[in-house]
Motif scaffolding. Structure first.
Motif, mmCIF file in Angstrom:
data_model
loop_
_atom_site.group_PDB
_atom_site.id
_atom_site.type_symbol
_atom_site.label_atom_id
_atom_site.label_comp_id
_atom_site.label_asym_id
_atom_site.label_seq_id
_atom_site.Cartn_x
_atom_site.Cartn_y
_atom_site.Cartn_z
ATOM 1 N N LYS A 77 -4.751 -2.401 -8.494
ATOM 2 C CA LYS A 77 -6.093 -2.298 -8.244
ATOM 3 C C LYS A 77 -6.753 -2.935 -7.107
ATOM 4 C CE LYS A 77 -6.863 -1.233 -13.095
ATOM 5 N NZ LYS A 77 -6.676 -1.818 -14.412
ATOM 6 N N ASN A 78 -6.184 -4.353 -6.844
ATOM 7 C CA ASN A 78 -6.686 -5.022 -5.714
ATOM 8 C C ASN A 78 -6.387 -4.314 -4.555
ATOM 9 O OD1 ASN A 78 -7.693 -6.780 -7.446
ATOM 10 N ND2 ASN A 78 -5.979 -8.222 -7.369
ATOM 11 N N CYS A 79 -5.157 -3.728 -4.377
ATOM 12 C CA CYS A 79 -4.798 -3.266 -3.143
ATOM 13 C C CYS A 79 -5.439 -1.956 -2.790
ATOM 14 C CB CYS A 79 -3.023 -2.915 -3.275
ATOM 15 S SG CYS A 79 -2.137 -3.008 -1.566
ATOM 16 N N GLN A 80 -5.492 -1.156 -3.912
ATOM 17 C CA GLN A 80 -6.508 -0.097 -3.608
ATOM 18 C C GLN A 80 -7.899 -0.416 -3.128
ATOM 19 O OE1 GLN A 80 -5.569 1.602 -7.533
ATOM 20 N NE2 GLN A 80 -4.258 3.219 -6.676
ATOM 21 N N THR A 81 -8.309 -1.416 -3.736
ATOM 22 C CA THR A 81 -9.726 -1.856 -3.515
ATOM 23 C C THR A 81 -9.996 -2.332 -2.065
ATOM 24 O OG1 THR A 81 -10.436 -2.633 -6.061
ATOM 25 C CG2 THR A 81 -11.610 -3.583 -4.153
ATOM 26 N N ILE A 82 -9.157 -3.133 -1.595
ATOM 27 C CA ILE A 82 -8.782 -3.594 -0.140
ATOM 28 C C ILE A 82 -8.883 -2.369 0.722
ATOM 29 C CG2 ILE A 82 -7.568 -4.713 1.425
ATOM 30 C CD1 ILE A 82 -6.943 -6.869 -1.024
ATOM 31 N N ARG A 83 -7.805 -1.395 0.364
ATOM 32 C CA ARG A 83 -7.586 -0.084 1.196
ATOM 33 C C ARG A 83 -9.114 0.710 1.306
ATOM 34 N NH1 ARG A 83 -2.825 3.862 -0.217
ATOM 35 N NH2 ARG A 83 -2.844 5.109 1.335
ATOM 36 N N LYS A 84 -9.777 0.806 0.316
ATOM 37 C CA LYS A 84 -10.876 1.468 0.040
ATOM 38 C C LYS A 84 -11.985 0.804 0.839
ATOM 39 C CE LYS A 84 -14.217 3.466 -3.095
ATOM 40 N NZ LYS A 84 -15.352 3.531 -2.178
ATOM 41 N N GLN A 85 -12.050 -0.372 0.738
ATOM 42 C CA GLN A 85 -13.093 -1.378 1.584
ATOM 43 C C GLN A 85 -12.944 -1.038 2.844
ATOM 44 O OE1 GLN A 85 -12.690 -5.232 -0.201
ATOM 45 N NE2 GLN A 85 -14.234 -4.753 -1.554
ATOM 46 N N ASN A 96 -3.174 -4.939 -12.095
ATOM 47 C CA ASN A 96 -4.305 -5.651 -11.328
ATOM 48 C C ASN A 96 -3.815 -5.838 -9.730
ATOM 49 O OD1 ASN A 96 -5.635 -5.920 -13.605
ATOM 50 N ND2 ASN A 96 -4.881 -8.000 -14.090
ATOM 51 N N ASP A 112 -14.235 2.493 4.044
ATOM 52 C CA ASP A 112 -15.578 2.392 4.035
ATOM 53 C C ASP A 112 -16.138 1.642 5.147
ATOM 54 O OD1 ASP A 112 -15.745 3.800 1.569
ATOM 55 O OD2 ASP A 112 -15.896 2.183 0.313
ATOM 56 N N LYS A 168 0.769 -1.175 -0.090
ATOM 57 C CA LYS A 168 -0.004 0.125 0.016
ATOM 58 C C LYS A 168 1.000 1.252 0.057
ATOM 59 C CE LYS A 168 -0.907 -0.408 4.892
ATOM 60 N NZ LYS A 168 -1.548 -1.105 5.831
#
Length: 164
Positions: free
Chosen positions: A146-154, A143, A157, A44
């Motif tokens: 993107k997965n790391c950013q998605t996990i971080r965003k989740q 990719n 949230d 991250k």
């Protein structure tokens, strides 16, 4: 008794970063004969050079026995580091010719360890130049970012929902 031939493995590796430093990812392809394996990962908060190093390290750490290896990367940093600079760094107690501490020493030491026992040929190629495996590795790295950013965003949230 005949000495056993070391298996030949091709490794293609690439690292990427969204921001430098920022979220980073790496991808690598290992190929031996008809067998092929893809690996990837992310961090991250990192740099592009760290991801380039981690791509190669992670691929070499997959190998279970000594091999003849051809490492192909678009990172001059990795190739020159392993073929031109590292012996001087070690001799100078991990200092550059300018007497500064070597950046990413932890990963260079890990790469040295992962390389030991293997016969490695280091190959540099121009990145983003249509080399099929390099393009695939770049896609794996992107990719992973993107997965790391998605996990971080989740996680952000989820935190907001539990706080709200």
């Amino acid at each position: 008794m005949q000495k056993e031939q070391k298996p030949f493995v091709e490794i293609y590796a690439d690292g990427a970063c969204s921001g430098n430093p920022g979220v980073g990812g790496f991808g690598a392809i290992l190929r031996s004969g008809k067998k092929e394996k893809e690996i990837s990962g992310c961090d991250k908060m990192t740099t592009n050079n760290r991801m380039e190093l981690l791509a190669v390290i992670s691929a070499l750490e997959v190998l279970k026995k000594p091999c003849k290896v051809a490492v192909t990367t678009d990172s001059n940093y990795v190739v020159k580091g392993m073929t031109e600079w590292i012996q001087g760094w070690i001799k100078n107690k991990w200092r550059t010719s300018q007497k500064k501490e070597v950046m990413n020493r932890d990963l260079w030491e890990r790469l040295l360890k992962a390389s030991s026992g293997h016969e490695i040929e280091w190959k540099w190629i121009k990145g983003h130049n249509g080399h099929p495996e390099n393009e695939r590795c770049d896609k794996l790295a992107q990719n992973a970012i993107k997965n790391c950013q998605t996990i971080r965003k989740q996680r952000v949230d989820d935190r907001r929902q539990t706080e709200g």
